[in-house]
Scaffold this active site. Structure first.
Site, mmCIF file in Angstrom:
data_model
loop_
_atom_site.group_PDB
_atom_site.id
_atom_site.type_symbol
_atom_site.label_atom_id
_atom_site.label_comp_id
_atom_site.label_asym_id
_atom_site.label_seq_id
_atom_site.Cartn_x
_atom_site.Cartn_y
_atom_site.Cartn_z
ATOM 1 N N ASP A 1 0.858 -1.190 0.000
ATOM 2 C CA ASP A 1 0.000 0.000 0.000
ATOM 3 C C ASP A 1 0.891 1.236 0.000
ATOM 4 O O ASP A 1 1.690 1.433 0.908
ATOM 5 C CB ASP A 1 -0.891 -0.019 1.240
ATOM 6 C CG ASP A 1 -2.044 0.969 1.149
ATOM 7 O OD1 ASP A 1 -1.824 2.071 0.599
ATOM 8 O OD2 ASP A 1 -3.141 0.662 1.639
ATOM 9 N N THR B 1 1.700 -9.896 -11.113
ATOM 10 C CA THR B 1 0.401 -10.122 -10.494
ATOM 11 C C THR B 1 -0.674 -9.248 -11.152
ATOM 12 O O THR B 1 -0.376 -8.323 -11.908
ATOM 13 C CB THR B 1 0.443 -9.794 -8.992
ATOM 14 O OG1 THR B 1 0.680 -8.388 -8.823
ATOM 15 C CG2 THR B 1 1.551 -10.581 -8.300
ATOM 16 N N ASP C 1 5.259 0.798 -7.788
ATOM 17 C CA ASP C 1 5.067 1.641 -8.965
ATOM 18 C C ASP C 1 4.670 3.059 -8.555
ATOM 19 O O ASP C 1 4.027 3.772 -9.316
ATOM 20 C CB ASP C 1 4.036 1.032 -9.917
ATOM 21 C CG ASP C 1 2.720 0.692 -9.254
ATOM 22 O OD1 ASP C 1 2.560 0.988 -8.051
ATOM 23 O OD2 ASP C 1 1.834 0.133 -9.930
#
Length: 229
Positions: free
Chosen positions: A133, A207, A169
């Site tokens: 997160d 993923t 990212d």
């Protein structure tokens, strides 16, 4: 728990614990399998969970479990411990484990920091922290998983020579994590050229979350060695 204990509890590094309702079939499978897959309470001796394991790996925040299951399938002689508080993700991981008949995965359905605290020194050979997160708002950065105290805790449970992989990212989180982990003397960033962090490692498994490209930059992969004390 006393008020003093509550004051020193770490901030949650994750958001919601559940989103959409878990499908009945998946819920039934989780009820059946999770008790046996769950890492027992109290101090953890990983080698007792899988006698004869060549190594012990830890994935923090395994999401839907795709990466964890793929790594477990590719290295059946390695015990993989996975930690994830998001119930939908745990249900998905249990399904992957069941469908692939994986016998080398054990799960902690809660805060990874609780599991790390129960591990003995030098028990882990490899750690994955993939797309955690990002808590992008500046006022929430203190909730990010990679903090100086987390770096110290990971260094304690990793053996000398163990590897830590962090991926994100979100550019700001990458910079923040890189600075935090490089500031911890136990870790050495092993990159020697730009492709080392721009190109996914050969054994990386993409993923569904990564494919969504929800961040503000291309995925960055940071690899660290655990130095000898």
């Amino acid at each position: 728990m006393s008020e003093q204990d509550h004051d020193y509890r770490p901030l949650r590094s994750f958001g919601r614990l559940k989103s959409r309702p878990i499908k009945p079939r998946q819920a039934a499978l989780m009820a059946e399998r999770l008790p046996d897959l769950r890492i027992p309470a109290g101090p953890v001796t990983p080698r007792n969970l899988m006698p004869g394991a060549r190594e012990v790996w830890l994935e923090i925040g395994f999401g839907g479990g795709e990466h964890m299951a793929a790594q477990a399938a590719a290295a059946s002689d390695v015990l993989i411990l996975g930690a994830e508080p998001f119930l939908n993700g745990v249900a998905s991981a249990v399904r992957h484990i069941d469908e692939q008949s994986l016998a080398n995965v054990r799960l902690h359905d809660g805060d990874a920091r609780d599991l790390i605290a129960r591990l003995p020194d030098g028990a882990i050979d490899r750690v994955f922290v993939l797309f955690p997160d990002p808590w992008p708002k500046a006022r929430h950065h203190k909730r990010r998983l990679i903090q100086p105290e987390t770096a110290v805790a990971l260094a304690r449970v990793m053996r000398p020579g163990a590897r830590l992989r962090f991926a994100s990212d979100w550019a700001d989180y990458v910079n923040d994590a890189l600075a935090t982990l490089r500031a911890e003397p136990a870790f050495r960033w092993i990159a020697t050229r730009a492709d080392d962090w721009r190109t996914p490692p050969a054994d990386h498994v993409t993923t569904r979350y990564e494919e969504k490209r929800l961040g503000d930059c291309a995925p960055v992969f940071l690899e660290f060695d655990r130095r000898a004390d």
